[in-house]
Write an enzyme that holds these catalytic residues in place. Structure first.
Site, PDB file in Angstrom:
ATOM      1  N   GLU A 123      15.142 -10.120  -9.889  1.00 46.34           N
ATOM      2  CA  GLU A 123      16.527 -10.005 -10.364  1.00 46.34           C
ATOM      3  C   GLU A 123      17.499 -10.181  -9.198  1.00 46.34           C
ATOM      4  O   GLU A 123      18.517 -10.869  -9.322  1.00 46.34           O
ATOM      5  CB  GLU A 123      16.735  -8.652 -11.051  1.00 46.34           C
ATOM      6  CG  GLU A 123      15.900  -8.513 -12.321  1.00 46.34           C
ATOM      7  CD  GLU A 123      16.144  -7.196 -13.042  1.00 46.34           C
ATOM      8  OE1 GLU A 123      15.661  -6.160 -12.562  1.00 46.34           O
ATOM      9  OE2 GLU A 123      16.820  -7.202 -14.075  1.00 46.34           O
ATOM     10  N   GLU A 143       7.701  -5.461 -15.800  1.00 46.73           N
ATOM     11  CA  GLU A 143       8.362  -4.466 -16.655  1.00 46.73           C
ATOM     12  C   GLU A 143       7.595  -4.240 -17.953  1.00 46.73           C
ATOM     13  O   GLU A 143       7.467  -3.107 -18.432  1.00 46.73           O
ATOM     14  CB  GLU A 143       9.799  -4.910 -16.974  1.00 46.73           C
ATOM     15  CG  GLU A 143      10.791  -4.721 -15.831  1.00 46.73           C
ATOM     16  CD  GLU A 143      10.797  -5.864 -14.821  1.00 46.73           C
ATOM     17  OE1 GLU A 143       9.851  -6.681 -14.822  1.00 46.73           O
ATOM     18  OE2 GLU A 143      11.741  -5.938 -14.030  1.00 46.73           O
TER      19      GLU A 143
HETATM   20  C1  1HE Z   1       6.187   1.202  -4.637  1.00 44.33           C
HETATM   21  C2  1HE Z   1       6.557   0.065  -5.382  1.00 44.33           C
HETATM   22  C3  1HE Z   1       7.496   0.261  -6.420  1.00 44.33           C
HETATM   23  C4  1HE Z   1       5.128  -0.546  -3.914  1.00 44.33           C
HETATM   24  N1  1HE Z   1       7.984   1.495  -6.630  1.00 44.33           N
HETATM   25  N2  1HE Z   1       6.701   2.400  -4.892  1.00 44.33           N
HETATM   26  N3  1HE Z   1       7.575  -3.113  -9.619  1.00 44.33           N
HETATM   27  C5  1HE Z   1       6.243  -3.201  -9.778  1.00 44.33           C
HETATM   28  O1  1HE Z   1       5.686  -2.848 -10.800  1.00 44.33           O
HETATM   29  C6  1HE Z   1       5.487  -3.683  -8.567  1.00 44.33           C
HETATM   30  C7  1HE Z   1       4.636  -2.576  -8.030  1.00 44.33           C
HETATM   31  N4  1HE Z   1       4.081  -2.894  -6.710  1.00 44.33           N
HETATM   32  C8  1HE Z   1       2.990  -3.700  -6.557  1.00 44.33           C
HETATM   33  O2  1HE Z   1       2.467  -4.299  -7.488  1.00 44.33           O
HETATM   34  C9  1HE Z   1       2.440  -3.818  -5.154  1.00 44.33           C
HETATM   35  O3  1HE Z   1       2.918  -2.693  -4.423  1.00 44.33           O
HETATM   36  C10 1HE Z   1       2.889  -5.113  -4.415  1.00 44.33           C
HETATM   37  C11 1HE Z   1       2.194  -6.335  -5.041  1.00 44.33           C
HETATM   38  C12 1HE Z   1       4.407  -5.306  -4.448  1.00 44.33           C
HETATM   39  C13 1HE Z   1       2.492  -4.999  -2.931  1.00 44.33           C
HETATM   40  O4  1HE Z   1       1.110  -4.690  -2.825  1.00 44.33           O
HETATM   41  P1  1HE Z   1       0.535  -4.099  -1.442  1.00 44.33           P
HETATM   42  O5  1HE Z   1      -0.941  -3.977  -1.619  1.00 44.33           O
HETATM   43  O6  1HE Z   1       1.058  -4.884  -0.301  1.00 44.33           O
HETATM   44  O7  1HE Z   1       1.211  -2.633  -1.284  1.00 44.33           O
HETATM   45  P2  1HE Z   1       0.821  -1.252  -2.009  1.00 44.33           P
HETATM   46  O8  1HE Z   1      -0.308  -0.609  -1.299  1.00 44.33           O
HETATM   47  O9  1HE Z   1       0.672  -1.434  -3.492  1.00 44.33           O
HETATM   48  O10 1HE Z   1       2.170  -0.398  -1.815  1.00 44.33           O
HETATM   49  C14 1HE Z   1       2.530   0.169  -0.552  1.00 44.33           C
HETATM   50  C15 1HE Z   1       3.359   1.387  -0.847  1.00 44.33           C
HETATM   51  O11 1HE Z   1       4.566   0.995  -1.510  1.00 44.33           O
HETATM   52  C16 1HE Z   1       2.680   2.358  -1.805  1.00 44.33           C
HETATM   53  O12 1HE Z   1       3.151   3.650  -1.476  1.00 44.33           O
HETATM   54  P3  1HE Z   1       2.233   4.655  -0.596  1.00 44.33           P
HETATM   55  O13 1HE Z   1       3.074   5.889  -0.493  1.00 44.33           O
HETATM   56  O14 1HE Z   1       0.944   4.825  -1.356  1.00 44.33           O
HETATM   57  O15 1HE Z   1       2.024   3.964   0.733  1.00 44.33           O
HETATM   58  C17 1HE Z   1       3.238   1.975  -3.155  1.00 44.33           C
HETATM   59  O16 1HE Z   1       3.190   3.023  -4.085  1.00 44.33           O
HETATM   60  C18 1HE Z   1       4.659   1.660  -2.771  1.00 44.33           C
HETATM   61  N5  1HE Z   1       5.309   0.785  -3.735  1.00 44.33           N
HETATM   62  N6  1HE Z   1       5.893  -0.996  -4.899  1.00 44.33           N
HETATM   63  C19 1HE Z   1       7.570   2.521  -5.876  1.00 44.33           C
HETATM   64  N7  1HE Z   1       7.951  -0.762  -7.151  1.00 44.33           N
HETATM   65  C20 1HE Z   1      16.512  -2.533 -12.563  1.00 44.33           C
HETATM   66  S1  1HE Z   1      15.139  -2.508 -13.459  1.00 44.33           S
HETATM   67  C21 1HE Z   1      13.914  -3.288 -12.551  1.00 44.33           C
HETATM   68  C22 1HE Z   1      12.592  -2.949 -13.133  1.00 44.33           C
HETATM   69  C23 1HE Z   1      11.470  -3.272 -12.187  1.00 44.33           C
HETATM   70  O17 1HE Z   1      11.666  -3.723 -11.097  1.00 44.33           O
HETATM   71  S2  1HE Z   1       9.929  -2.919 -12.818  1.00 44.33           S
HETATM   72  C24 1HE Z   1       8.849  -3.569 -11.620  1.00 44.33           C
HETATM   73  C25 1HE Z   1       8.470  -2.534 -10.601  1.00 44.33           C
END
Ligand code: 1HE
Length: 269
Positions: A123, A143
């Site tokens: 976005e 989403e």
């Molecule tokens: C997060 C988020 C997040 C990572 N919110 N904490 N977005 C998603 O559904 C995407 C979710 N994220 C992923 O699928 C993956 O993290 C990635 C593909 C982006 C990256 O993977 P990777 O292996 O490099 O990293 P990771 O190990 O998954 O994440 C590292 C840390 O970032 C980890 O936290 P930690 O405390 O365990 O180290 C994750 O939890 C954190 N993290 N992404 C919170 N999104 C206005 S409305 C918009 C609606 C949306 O955007 S919905 C889509 C949300």
């Protein structure tokens, strides 16, 4: 109206999740939360809004990129847990305000995309005026899988890039497009090798900064409005905008320079 650069500079230097650097006419904003893959929480969306509402007055083009291995993982899902319905509406409107400040602000914005460009990250990218993708970029709208809907302007902006049918597919099935596919369907304007996105964006930014400011203004402010208007209204706006641009001294000097053979011809690259 001229913004006070020192006041704006002070505000920009206080942002903790957004690193702002200026290089001549270019202002570079980096999402700087790599440990959370640049996920956007309430604080970061407020900082994005502040930054785009306070761009240094001398900047002519903005470049947005992400620190670490990913452009942006979208909404910080930890924020969602606390929200009720009323909070949710206001939250979405705060994202709209921030990305509107980016899209309708004073300068063209180029987003440099690498790694995850997902959810709210896509976005954000779709609010920019140009997108340069590196080979590592991938695009998704998870989403649907998270039980939510886009809320950061994606429903209005992403179909304007790729069409409603493709966005429907991404949201219903979780389809992920890689960088090549993203380029083919129009998510990016330029596709470059890994590590070359910023250089490409800065090259484009210098080219854009060399245009007359009013031409850039017409392209970023009038063109999308005309595209959304009826043909009759659009043509009327076009007539007004073109006469304003062409009446400006910068336009007169550029046309004179061409006629006097002081300006470059159009040529293949
Ligand atoms: C997060 C988020 C997040 C990572 N919110 N904490 N977005 C998603 O559904 C995407 C979710 N994220 C992923 O699928 C993956 O993290 C990635 C593909 C982006 C990256 O993977 P990777 O292996 O490099 O990293 P990771 O190990 O998954 O994440 C590292 C840390 O970032 C980890 O936290 P930690 O405390 O365990 O180290 C994750 O939890 C954190 N993290 N992404 C919170 N999104 C206005 S409305 C918009 C609606 C949306 O955007 S919905 C889509 C949300």
């Amino acid at each position: 109206m001229k913004l006070d650069f020192r006041a704006a500079g002070e505000r920009l230097s206080q942002l903790s999740m957004l690193r702002v650097e200026t290089a001549g006419p270019i202002v570079h904003l980096r999402l700087d939360r790599p440990a959370k893959r640049n996920a956007i929480n309430d604080e970061l969306i407020a900082q994005i809004h502040t930054a785009f509402a306070n761009l240094p007055s001398r900047s002519r083009v903005a470049v947005v990129s992400g620190e670490g291995d990913h452009f942006c993982a979208g909404l910080d899902l930890a924020d969602l847990q606390e929200q009720d319905v009323a909070d949710g509406v206001l939250h979405s409107r705060a994202w709209h305000a921030a990305f509107d400040a980016l899209q309708w602000g004073p300068v063209p914005v180029i987003a440099v995309l690498h790694g995850a460009v997902v959810g709210g990250g896509l976005e954000l990218a779709s609010a920019a005026h140009l997108r340069v993708a590196e080979g590592s970029a991938f695009y998704a709208l998870p989403e649907g899988q998270r039980g939510i809907f886009v809320g950061g302007g994606g429903a209005a902006r992403i179909p304007r890039l790729i069409g409603v049918a493709r966005m429907t597919d991404m949201m219903l099935t979780g389809r992920v497009f890689d960088a090549q596919a993203g380029q083919a369907i129009g998510l990016s304007n330029y596709l470059v090798a890994d590590g070359e996105g910023l250089a490409k964006a800065f090259e484009l930014a210098h080219r854009i900064a060399a245009n007359a400011p009013l031409s850039n203004f017409a392209v970023t402010q009038a063109l999308p409005r005309i595209a959304d208007a009826s043909q009759g209204d659009g043509l009327f706006i076009e007539a007004l905008m073109s006469s304003i641009a062409q009446g400006d001294d910068a336009a007169k000097e550029r046309v004179r320079a061409f006629l006097e053979k002081r300006a470059g011809k159009v040529s293949k690259e």
